[in-house]
Design a protein around this motif. Sequence first.
Motif, PDB file in Angstrom:
ATOM      1  N   GLY A 131       0.805  -1.214   0.000  1.00  0.00           N
ATOM      2  CA  GLY A 131       0.000   0.000   0.000  1.00  0.00           C
ATOM      3  C   GLY A 131       0.839   1.266   0.000  1.00  0.00           C
ATOM      4  O   GLY A 131       2.071   1.224  -0.039  1.00  0.00           O
ATOM      5  N   ASN A 132       0.164   2.406   0.039  1.00  0.00           N
ATOM      6  CA  ASN A 132       0.847   3.695   0.043  1.00  0.00           C
ATOM      7  C   ASN A 132       1.327   4.017   1.449  1.00  0.00           C
ATOM      8  O   ASN A 132       0.528   4.107   2.378  1.00  0.00           O
ATOM      9  CB  ASN A 132      -0.091   4.796  -0.451  1.00  0.00           C
ATOM     10  N   MET A 133       2.621   4.218   1.585  1.00  0.00           N
ATOM     11  CA  MET A 133       3.188   4.499   2.895  1.00  0.00           C
ATOM     12  C   MET A 133       3.624   5.951   3.003  1.00  0.00           C
ATOM     13  O   MET A 133       4.135   6.541   2.048  1.00  0.00           O
ATOM     14  CB  MET A 133       4.381   3.580   3.189  1.00  0.00           C
ATOM     15  N   THR A 134       3.391   6.527   4.174  1.00  0.00           N
ATOM     16  CA  THR A 134       3.835   7.876   4.476  1.00  0.00           C
ATOM     17  C   THR A 134       4.508   7.858   5.843  1.00  0.00           C
ATOM     18  O   THR A 134       4.349   6.908   6.619  1.00  0.00           O
ATOM     19  CB  THR A 134       2.669   8.881   4.502  1.00  0.00           C
ATOM     20  N   VAL A 135       5.245   8.913   6.124  1.00  0.00           N
ATOM     21  CA  VAL A 135       5.916   9.051   7.419  1.00  0.00           C
ATOM     22  C   VAL A 135       5.501  10.389   8.020  1.00  0.00           C
ATOM     23  O   VAL A 135       5.526  11.418   7.344  1.00  0.00           O
ATOM     24  CB  VAL A 135       7.448   9.002   7.242  1.00  0.00           C
TER      25      VAL A 135
END
Length: 255
Positions: A68-72
């Motif tokens: 999936g789309n990962m962000t921090v």
Amino acid sequence: MPKLPVILLLALVPFLAHAGKQIVHGKKAAKNFLRFMASVQREGKHVCGGFLISPKFVLTAAHCDKGGNMTVVLGTHNLKMERNIQIFRVVRKYRHPKYEDVLSGNDIMLLQLSKPVPLSKTVKKVNIPVKDKAVKADSACVVAGWGKNETRGRKVADLLFATVKTIGSKECQRAWDAVKVKLPADTICAGGYESNKGACQGDSGGPLVCSGLAVGIVSFNLLGNCDYPNVPNVYTQISKFLPWIKKTTKKTSCY
């Protein structure tokens, strides 16, 4: 060798808590403390901890890669507050090439961010070892995260931290022998053993910080039990992977 049905999702962790949602028996982190802590998120929801080691890289656990789309998220200790929050898109995930599962070791992953993180009063990077060196037993360290604060606890918004002591490798392996688990050679043990403090589900990927140095990454506990089991929590030993970290981050000249 049997695999653990539930792995620690330590968000570690600064300092590290049991993989999941929050540190067990931890304290709320002050605003100027653990400013390198990162919330690793999937589709906008917290899944693991992580920590900033350079303006463009966050270090976390390989088992935190769920697709999936990962962000921090950086710059805040409260995931529900919009003030000071900085969200960075993950443009590339570098999972260690030899990682298979937590019991085989190599539970480490680098996340390359979409742009350099501006260091400030709310965001800083943490230092990691510069050479391979064993961590002394009985060292007082910190683990942190947004994971569970008990085995069947619920998620919390505030970053929690706990002070834990490291456990010698021989003593740690003897404890895990009781449940017939052979630990990987590239690990450190701390907390969750003859103690009521440690990491829990959701804290995976967070750091174990000793004397201001991030030496470990929250990896796993026993069957997701945070309340506490008779075995120590297990962390990936960062110093064992320095050549890989340097080689990987050097590709973008950002390390």
